[in-house]
Design a protein around this motif. Sequence first.
Motif, PDB file in Angstrom:
ATOM      1  N   ARG A   1     -89.722  31.028 -60.110  1.00  0.00           N
ATOM      2  CA  ARG A   1     -88.418  30.526 -60.537  1.00  0.00           C
ATOM      3  C   ARG A   1     -87.774  29.673 -59.451  1.00  0.00           C
ATOM      4  O   ARG A   1     -87.232  28.592 -59.730  1.00  0.00           O
ATOM      5  N   GLU A   2     -87.849  30.139 -58.200  1.00  0.00           N
ATOM      6  CA  GLU A   2     -87.206  29.397 -57.114  1.00  0.00           C
ATOM      7  C   GLU A   2     -87.884  28.045 -56.879  1.00  0.00           C
ATOM      8  O   GLU A   2     -87.205  27.038 -56.640  1.00  0.00           O
TER       9      GLU A   2
ATOM     10  N   GLU B   1     -86.871  25.788 -59.773  1.00  0.00           N
ATOM     11  CA  GLU B   1     -85.468  25.375 -59.655  1.00  0.00           C
ATOM     12  C   GLU B   1     -85.334  24.229 -58.648  1.00  0.00           C
ATOM     13  O   GLU B   1     -84.611  23.253 -58.880  1.00  0.00           O
TER      14      GLU B   1
ATOM     15  N   GLN C   1     -88.521  22.726 -66.647  1.00  0.00           N
ATOM     16  CA  GLN C   1     -87.978  23.971 -67.198  1.00  0.00           C
ATOM     17  C   GLN C   1     -89.001  24.660 -68.095  1.00  0.00           C
ATOM     18  O   GLN C   1     -89.200  25.880 -68.024  1.00  0.00           O
TER      19      GLN C   1
END
Length: 331
Positions: free
Chosen positions: A177-178, A181, A302
């Motif tokens: 996720r990081e 992002e 995403q």
Amino acid sequence: MPLEADSRLRYRLIHDQLKSAIALGNIAPGLVLLEGPVARIFGTSRVPVRKAFEMLHAGGFLHTFEGRGYLVAHPDGSMPQPLRMPIAEDTLGFDRPLEPLDIPSNSERIYDSLEATISLGIAFGHFRIDESHAAEAFGVSRGTVREALNRLRDRGLVEKSAYSHWLCGPLTARAVREDYELRALLEPAALRASAPSLTRAQLDSALRDIERAIDAPDSVDAAALHKLETTLHDTFLAGASNRKLLATISHAHMPLIVNHAFYDAFHLHPEMGTLTEHRGIIAALLRGDIDSASDALAKHLQQGEMRTRQRLKVLAVLPDPDLPGYMQRIA
């Protein structure tokens, strides 16, 4: 061939060919040369290209400037204006594709194997990499293994503990996720900066590759998919002048590397969504709609995060892969 002779021959060949092309005026003064694109043309890693650039700079054939890379010097020695354009064989004054420099150093010989093994392993857990066992497995020195591992550390795949142990993994949902992002924030900005340097021919070629993949997705293996991903997430962004931006993006590409290892290990083919998202980005660039291309890239990242996290869930129920002895699981 010994490591020292390997490396010396490789960068010397690159140096000599570029020096000759510059001296003959076959390369436009001011052309911005970057390690990655030139390395791809010569079929080598960036390390000997970097050394060749340094030698050419010392000899007055290249200039440094405020941007990323080097400028090809003007014959009279003056500093030309930067000329940013995609690098190909003809741009470098070569009338035909170059044969790859098939003289890899010991470190380069083992790098791909180490990267593939570590990329697959970290999806299954936390490991220590034993230098001595790796050196024995590959039939090279510990220094050679250490050189390859240092390159992998630069890519974020391994780290060194306070006790100088090489560690890797685990690849967690949080880490994925990081990274995504970070990429979603930076890659669209890099694409906006780089898009003006992309040529119609370059975009048309990328679109043809994607269209072929969409028409026959079962023919797209891990290597072919990795090439498509590299085109979008590396080549298309390389024209951005902010080298720190590109370096940060590169360090966040660990999920991309792991996905490649995952596809390769299990002989998988790409999801249709991945391919159609690529096509949408390229189509927007071909229309000259950079805003739409940038937005589409952000949405693609995403979706990519969601797909990667789903793969992690699949891996959680699969048996561990057969990893070499130098990969020692940490409980």
